[in-house]
Design a protein around this motif. Structure first.
Motif, PDB file in Angstrom:
ATOM      1  N   ALA A   1      13.323   8.595   3.181  1.00 18.39           N
ATOM      2  CA  ALA A   1      12.754   9.924   3.368  1.00 18.39           C
ATOM      3  C   ALA A   1      11.276   9.949   3.014  1.00 18.39           C
ATOM      4  O   ALA A   1      10.477  10.616   3.679  1.00 18.39           O
ATOM      5  CB  ALA A   1      13.521  10.946   2.528  1.00 18.39           C
ATOM      6  N   GLN A   2      10.894   9.217   1.975  1.00 17.13           N
ATOM      7  CA  GLN A   2       9.510   9.259   1.498  1.00 17.13           C
ATOM      8  C   GLN A   2       8.599   8.256   2.197  1.00 17.13           C
ATOM      9  O   GLN A   2       7.432   8.563   2.495  1.00 17.13           O
ATOM     10  CB  GLN A   2       9.472   8.991  -0.006  1.00 17.13           C
ATOM     11  CG  GLN A   2       8.076   9.145  -0.616  1.00 17.13           C
ATOM     12  CD  GLN A   2       8.103   9.068  -2.127  1.00 17.13           C
ATOM     13  OE1 GLN A   2       9.168   8.961  -2.747  1.00 17.13           O
ATOM     14  NE2 GLN A   2       6.936   9.137  -2.742  1.00 17.13           N
ATOM     15  N   PHE A   3       9.125   7.045   2.486  1.00 20.68           N
ATOM     16  CA  PHE A   3       8.268   5.971   2.993  1.00 20.68           C
ATOM     17  C   PHE A   3       8.633   5.474   4.388  1.00 20.68           C
ATOM     18  O   PHE A   3       7.863   4.715   4.980  1.00 20.68           O
ATOM     19  CB  PHE A   3       8.313   4.771   2.031  1.00 20.68           C
ATOM     20  CG  PHE A   3       7.995   5.112   0.605  1.00 20.68           C
ATOM     21  CD1 PHE A   3       6.701   5.464   0.225  1.00 20.68           C
ATOM     22  CD2 PHE A   3       8.984   5.095  -0.369  1.00 20.68           C
ATOM     23  CE1 PHE A   3       6.405   5.775  -1.093  1.00 20.68           C
ATOM     24  CE2 PHE A   3       8.704   5.398  -1.686  1.00 20.68           C
ATOM     25  CZ  PHE A   3       7.410   5.752  -2.051  1.00 20.68           C
TER      26      PHE A   3
ATOM     27  N   LEU B   1       0.829  -1.207   0.000  1.00 19.00           N
ATOM     28  CA  LEU B   1       0.000   0.000   0.000  1.00 19.00           C
ATOM     29  C   LEU B   1       0.862   1.256   0.000  1.00 19.00           C
ATOM     30  O   LEU B   1       0.593   2.219  -0.733  1.00 19.00           O
ATOM     31  CB  LEU B   1      -0.920  -0.010   1.225  1.00 19.00           C
ATOM     32  CG  LEU B   1      -1.935   1.128   1.323  1.00 19.00           C
ATOM     33  CD1 LEU B   1      -2.930   1.071   0.158  1.00 19.00           C
ATOM     34  CD2 LEU B   1      -2.683   1.049   2.658  1.00 19.00           C
ATOM     35  N   LYS B   2       1.918   1.242   0.791  1.00 21.34           N
ATOM     36  CA  LYS B   2       2.802   2.402   0.902  1.00 21.34           C
ATOM     37  C   LYS B   2       3.604   2.642  -0.371  1.00 21.34           C
ATOM     38  O   LYS B   2       3.760   3.777  -0.824  1.00 21.34           O
ATOM     39  CB  LYS B   2       3.801   2.193   2.054  1.00 21.34           C
ATOM     40  CG  LYS B   2       3.417   2.751   3.387  1.00 21.34           C
ATOM     41  CD  LYS B   2       4.624   2.614   4.313  1.00 21.34           C
ATOM     42  CE  LYS B   2       4.310   3.184   5.688  1.00 21.34           C
ATOM     43  NZ  LYS B   2       5.504   3.133   6.558  1.00 21.34           N
ATOM     44  N   MET B   3       4.143   1.573  -0.963  1.00 14.20           N
ATOM     45  CA  MET B   3       5.169   1.711  -1.989  1.00 14.20           C
ATOM     46  C   MET B   3       4.745   1.211  -3.363  1.00 14.20           C
ATOM     47  O   MET B   3       5.583   0.964  -4.229  1.00 14.20           O
ATOM     48  CB  MET B   3       6.447   0.983  -1.545  1.00 14.20           C
ATOM     49  CG  MET B   3       7.007   1.483  -0.229  1.00 14.20           C
ATOM     50  SD  MET B   3       8.642   0.776   0.166  1.00 14.20           S
ATOM     51  CE  MET B   3       9.674   1.653  -1.021  1.00 14.20           C
ATOM     52  N   GLN B   4       3.435   1.092  -3.582  1.00 12.57           N
ATOM     53  CA  GLN B   4       2.958   0.485  -4.827  1.00 12.57           C
ATOM     54  C   GLN B   4       3.372   1.238  -6.086  1.00 12.57           C
ATOM     55  O   GLN B   4       3.458   0.644  -7.168  1.00 12.57           O
ATOM     56  CB  GLN B   4       1.431   0.357  -4.782  1.00 12.57           C
ATOM     57  CG  GLN B   4       0.690   1.677  -4.615  1.00 12.57           C
ATOM     58  CD  GLN B   4      -0.798   1.456  -4.446  1.00 12.57           C
ATOM     59  OE1 GLN B   4      -1.425   0.802  -5.276  1.00 12.57           O
ATOM     60  NE2 GLN B   4      -1.359   1.972  -3.368  1.00 12.57           N
ATOM     61  N   HIS B   5       3.666   2.515  -5.970  1.00 15.64           N
ATOM     62  CA  HIS B   5       4.065   3.294  -7.148  1.00 15.64           C
ATOM     63  C   HIS B   5       5.575   3.528  -7.216  1.00 15.64           C
ATOM     64  O   HIS B   5       6.055   4.198  -8.134  1.00 15.64           O
ATOM     65  CB  HIS B   5       3.331   4.629  -7.165  1.00 15.64           C
ATOM     66  CG  HIS B   5       1.836   4.491  -7.203  1.00 15.64           C
ATOM     67  ND1 HIS B   5       1.182   3.844  -8.223  1.00 15.64           N
ATOM     68  CD2 HIS B   5       0.883   4.904  -6.311  1.00 15.64           C
ATOM     69  CE1 HIS B   5      -0.123   3.864  -7.999  1.00 15.64           C
ATOM     70  NE2 HIS B   5      -0.325   4.494  -6.843  1.00 15.64           N
ATOM     71  N   ALA B   6       6.305   2.983  -6.251  1.00 13.71           N
ATOM     72  CA  ALA B   6       7.755   3.199  -6.206  1.00 13.71           C
ATOM     73  C   ALA B   6       8.472   2.209  -7.120  1.00 13.71           C
ATOM     74  O   ALA B   6       8.105   1.031  -7.200  1.00 13.71           O
ATOM     75  CB  ALA B   6       8.262   3.063  -4.780  1.00 13.71           C
TER      76      ALA B   6
ATOM     77  N   GLY C   1       7.884  -1.678  -5.748  1.00 11.38           N
ATOM     78  CA  GLY C   1       7.384  -1.732  -4.382  1.00 11.38           C
ATOM     79  C   GLY C   1       5.961  -2.243  -4.301  1.00 11.38           C
ATOM     80  O   GLY C   1       5.382  -2.305  -3.213  1.00 11.38           O
ATOM     81  N   ALA C   2       5.393  -2.645  -5.445  1.00 17.58           N
ATOM     82  CA  ALA C   2       4.017  -3.152  -5.478  1.00 17.58           C
ATOM     83  C   ALA C   2       3.939  -4.652  -5.236  1.00 17.58           C
ATOM     84  O   ALA C   2       2.844  -5.209  -5.148  1.00 17.58           O
ATOM     85  CB  ALA C   2       3.376  -2.816  -6.828  1.00 17.58           C
TER      86      ALA C   2
END
Length: 274
Positions: free
Chosen positions: A256-258, A135-140, A193-194
């Motif tokens: 930094a982002q997640f 959920l957090k990193m699905q677009h990373a 990350g997905a």
């Protein structure tokens, strides 16, 4: 997703407990075993008896240990599809791992894609973690990154650069050579990350090294294998420095982002992010 769109294969060499855990995790998350080809490289434990009880898409029993490259090629060719997932047998999968892997690749026009990893001891709730991490990193994306613990390969890659080198004495260096050819051909790779896997830690490769009398400190692709890259010592050194800097950049950006990264290790009941 239509199961005919993909096939999955892994090689095994003894280590039946890890193979069983891997397959049970696939079943837990709805995977159709008719899309799985397992290649056994001469196991002496009960691996083959266990595999005979499963409704697999195919099972290949080699008389001896032919190495990763041969086994991966056998599995990929036995059940050909648009996407072939080559993976280790010492992993656990998570919900929607395969669908997210392929969907992300197609959305971003990526031809070789790997999932994010947690490695080490299973001293945490992996399914709960993977749900939150996805959920957090699905677009990373780590564009240009990849690993051989698990990789989804589009059929066009086989057509352009071929398969893995079928040389048993490469001892696990087959993935490095394959990725090298993909890089030379300009084939897009990434880690997403997905999709998440837990990886116990190259159990089968460690067993192969023990069989050949190699120490754990010796890389699977040691000595003469580096010559196959056709790179000078300086080129390899500069590439290593570049990769180290890139990994640090990805780590810093993701933290930094997640507050986490796409590669973690479990140590003393904590995550070490890399």
């Amino acid at each position: 997703m239509n199961p005919l769109k993909y096939s999955v294969t892994f090689a095994c060499y003894n280590q039946i407990d890890y193979t069983r855990q891997c397959i049970e995790s696939m079943l837990k998350h709805g995977f159709d075993l008719s899309r799985l080809i397992v290649v056994d490289n001469g196991s002496k434990d009960d691996t083959r008896e266990y595999l005979q009880t499963l409704p697999l898409g195919g099972r290949i029993f080699n008389r001896s240990n032919l190495g990763c490259g041969v086994a991966w090629n056998q599995g990929a060719l036995a059940l050909q599809s648009e996407w072939t997932i080559i993976m280790n047998n010492d992993v656990l999968v998570s919900a929607n791992w395969l669908e997210n892997l392929i969907n992300t690749a197609e959305l971003n026009q990526i031809k070789i894609i790997s999932p994010s990893l947690i490695e080490g001891s299973l001293d945490y709730d992996f399914d709960a973690f993977a749900d939150l991490a996805t959920l957090k990193m699905q677009h990373a994306l780590r564009s240009g990154a990849r690993h051989a613990v698990c990789l989804a390969v589009h059929h066009s890659v086989w057509e352009e650069i071929g398969y893995f080198q079928p040389i048993p004495k490469l001892l696990g260096y087959e993935d490095t050579l394959f990725f090298h050819e993909a890089e030379k051909a300009g084939i897009r790779c990434a880690i997403t990350g997905a999709s998440w896997l837990h990886h116990y830690g190259s159990i089968t490769q460690s067993a192969m090294k023990q069989e050949r009398g190699l120490s754990e400190k010796q890389g699977l692709g040691y000595r003469y294998n580096y010559r196959l890259l056709q790179q000078s010592w300086l080129e390899r050194k500069l590439k290593k420095i570049h990769n180290k800097n890139q990994l640090k950049q990805w780590k810093d950006q993701e933290l930094a982002q997640f507050g986490m990264t796409m590669h973690g290790t479990r140590l003393n009941n904590s995550f070490i992010w890399q």
